[in-house]
Write an enzyme that holds these catalytic residues in place. Structure first.
Site, short mmCIF file in Angstrom:
data_model
loop_
_atom_site.label_atom_id
_atom_site.label_comp_id
_atom_site.label_asym_id
_atom_site.label_seq_id
_atom_site.Cartn_x
_atom_site.Cartn_y
_atom_site.Cartn_z
N ASN A 149 0.23 -2.28 11.00
CA ASN A 149 -0.32 -0.92 11.07
C ASN A 149 -0.95 -0.59 12.42
O ASN A 149 -1.12 0.58 12.75
CB ASN A 149 -1.37 -0.72 9.97
N GLN A 178 3.39 0.41 5.85
CA GLN A 178 3.72 1.11 7.09
C GLN A 178 5.22 1.13 7.38
O GLN A 178 5.67 1.76 8.34
CB GLN A 178 3.00 0.46 8.29
N SER A 198 2.38 2.83 -0.55
CA SER A 198 1.27 3.78 -0.67
C SER A 198 1.76 5.19 -0.34
O SER A 198 2.32 5.43 0.74
CB SER A 198 0.16 3.38 0.30
N THR A 236 -5.78 6.00 -17.26
CA THR A 236 -4.93 7.16 -17.53
C THR A 236 -4.09 7.49 -16.30
O THR A 236 -4.60 7.57 -15.19
CB THR A 236 -5.81 8.38 -17.91
N CYS A 322 -9.42 2.25 8.62
CA CYS A 322 -10.49 1.63 7.85
C CYS A 322 -11.34 0.68 8.70
O CYS A 322 -12.41 0.28 8.29
CB CYS A 322 -9.96 0.93 6.62
C1 PLP Z 1 -0.41 -2.03 6.25
C2 PLP Z 1 -1.34 -1.38 5.28
N1 PLP Z 1 -1.54 -1.93 4.09
C3 PLP Z 1 -2.36 -1.38 3.17
C4 PLP Z 1 -3.03 -0.21 3.43
C5 PLP Z 1 -3.95 0.38 2.40
O1 PLP Z 1 -3.35 1.49 1.78
P1 PLP Z 1 -4.23 2.59 1.02
O2 PLP Z 1 -4.88 3.43 2.06
O3 PLP Z 1 -3.23 3.35 0.21
O4 PLP Z 1 -5.20 1.86 0.15
C6 PLP Z 1 -2.86 0.41 4.68
C7 PLP Z 1 -3.60 1.63 5.01
O5 PLP Z 1 -3.89 1.91 6.16
C8 PLP Z 1 -1.98 -0.18 5.62
O6 PLP Z 1 -1.76 0.36 6.82
#
Ligand code: PLP
Length: 382
Positions: A149, A178, A198, A236, A322
């Site tokens: 990412n 990604q 995701s 749910t 994050c």
């Molecule tokens: C490589 C990767 N895995 C997992 C996630 C987490 O996904 P989510 O934001 O849907 O929890 C991300 C989010 O940035 C990501 O880039």
């Protein structure tokens, strides 16, 4: 606004928003209810499951709906570890995973599991031989990110999967969050057992995702309650989000078919222009994913560049969304052997099929102006 932060999240497609509103307005029944009104929601979910499974080439029963990538990774990793602990307590992963893989691994270490975090080369790739060498009689899981990412490096998933066929007790999970719509994946052909998706990374909505789980694999559920999703993920169902996610995936994969070349051209253009600039160091591998370019302006913290570009109407980010407020250098960049100063200066551009080459040109012009201005303020020469 020029939006170049698509790895953090994407703009939902209009069709996705319309679907979400329509489903929630007209079919708000609980999919688990006995009445026909709830049954209609259940049918919509079944249809979405079928569409998604067809789009990614797996069986309908192999799709488990989740709230997104973080939950998918937690379910895959902790689900395997806790289900198969009688078989062994060793997990192999890499040193450039998303925190939603690293943190469950750390949690499992505290519970007595052994985790090997394998190094990557300068291009951000793990070696298949290193994975094989790390396998012991106790290994139950190999988990790797597909497309990183932060820098966009691509792991040799097919080669890893093939090698793992010689170790039938080892389960293979990939984090494809990604990679969706950017790097094709043949889940069966790559011998992948579990794969995380995701929705908000492919123009679906936040709070939706799914995990592909090969039929023969068992998991310890991580969210227990009303036994939805084959008893693997209670709660749910988010009917509107699920139906909207199936729509988003269809459009994203269509864009992949039709717009891959233009996305690659934008990325190549940005990469080569940034590479020519002596003020800039590039962290992304040249042959990485077609939507990510990670670079540093030597001498300026990434956040300074991010804020200055935002004033010009351009949205980029430092590291992953994050981690960007942690104020620590990215562990992924450090794992590549990049020094702390350059790592602290990192800026990530991440594209989608909605971007165009004019935006890339405007970005480069704005970056140049921002650097001229900052250099003047700091009294530095170009
Ligand atoms: C490589 C990767 N895995 C997992 C996630 C987490 O996904 P989510 O934001 O849907 O929890 C991300 C989010 O940035 C990501 O880039």
């Amino acid at each position: 606004m020029i939006y170049f932060d698509n790895s953090a999240t994407t703009k939902p497609y209009e069709e996705v928003l319309d679907t979400y509103v329509k489903v929630n307005r007209d079919f708000y029944g609980n999919a688990s209810s006995l009445h026909n009104f709830g049954g209609r929601a259940e049918s919509l979910i079944s249809k979405a499951r079928e569409q998604i499974s067809n789009l990614i080439g797996v069986k309908t029963s192999e799709i488990i709906f989740t709230s997104g990538g973080t939950e998918g990774n937690n379910l895959a990793i902790k689900g395997v570890a806790l289900k198969y602990r009688g078989r062994g307590n060793h997990i192999i992963t890499t040193s450039i995973e998303h925190p939603s893989v690293t943190e469950p691994c750390r949690q499992l270490e505290q519970m007595g599991f052994d985790v090997t975090y394998l190094p990557v080369n300068k291009e951000g790739r793990v070696s298949v031989d290193d994975i094989e060498a790390a396998i012991t009689n106790n290994t139950i899981l190999v988990s790797t990110i597909h497309v990183n990412n932060e820098i966009g490096s691509i792991q040799p998933v097919k080669e890893i999967g093939k090698m793992l066929t010689r170790y039938p007790k080892v389960i293979f999970h990939i984090d494809h969050v990604q990679g969706v719509g950017k790097i094709p994946i043949d889940l069966y052909g790559s011998y992948v057992d579990l794969c995380t998706f995701s929705a908000h990374k492919f123009h679906g909505l936040k709070g939706n995702g799914f995990l592909y789980k090969r039929q023969s694999i068992l998991l310890d559920p991580q969210v227990t309650g009303g036994n939805q999703e084959q008893k693997l993920r209670s709660g749910t169902e988010n009917t509107g989000g699920i139906v909207a996610m199936a729509k988003a995936l269809r459009i994203e994969l269509l864009d992949q078919q039709n717009k891959s070349d233009s996305l690659q051209k934008i990325r190549d253009f940005l990469f080569s222009e940034l590479q020519k600039d002596p003020r800039i160091a590039i962290q992304s591998p040249q042959y990485g994913a077609p939507h990510i370019v990670n670079f540093s302006v030597v001498g300026y913290k990434g956040e300074v560049i991010v804020h200055a570009l935002e004033e010009e109407g351009i949205i980029v980010s430092t590291t992953s969304a994050c981690s960007s407020k942690d104020n620590a250098p990215s562990s992924t960049l450090l794992a590549l052997g990049i020094n702390e100063k350059i790592a602290n200066a990192a800026v990530r551009i991440s594209l989608s099929y909605e971007n165009n080459i004019d935006e890339a040109k405007q970005f480069l012009k704005a970056l140049d102006e921002v650097l001229e201005r900052l250099n003047k303020v700091m009294g530095r020469n170009k």
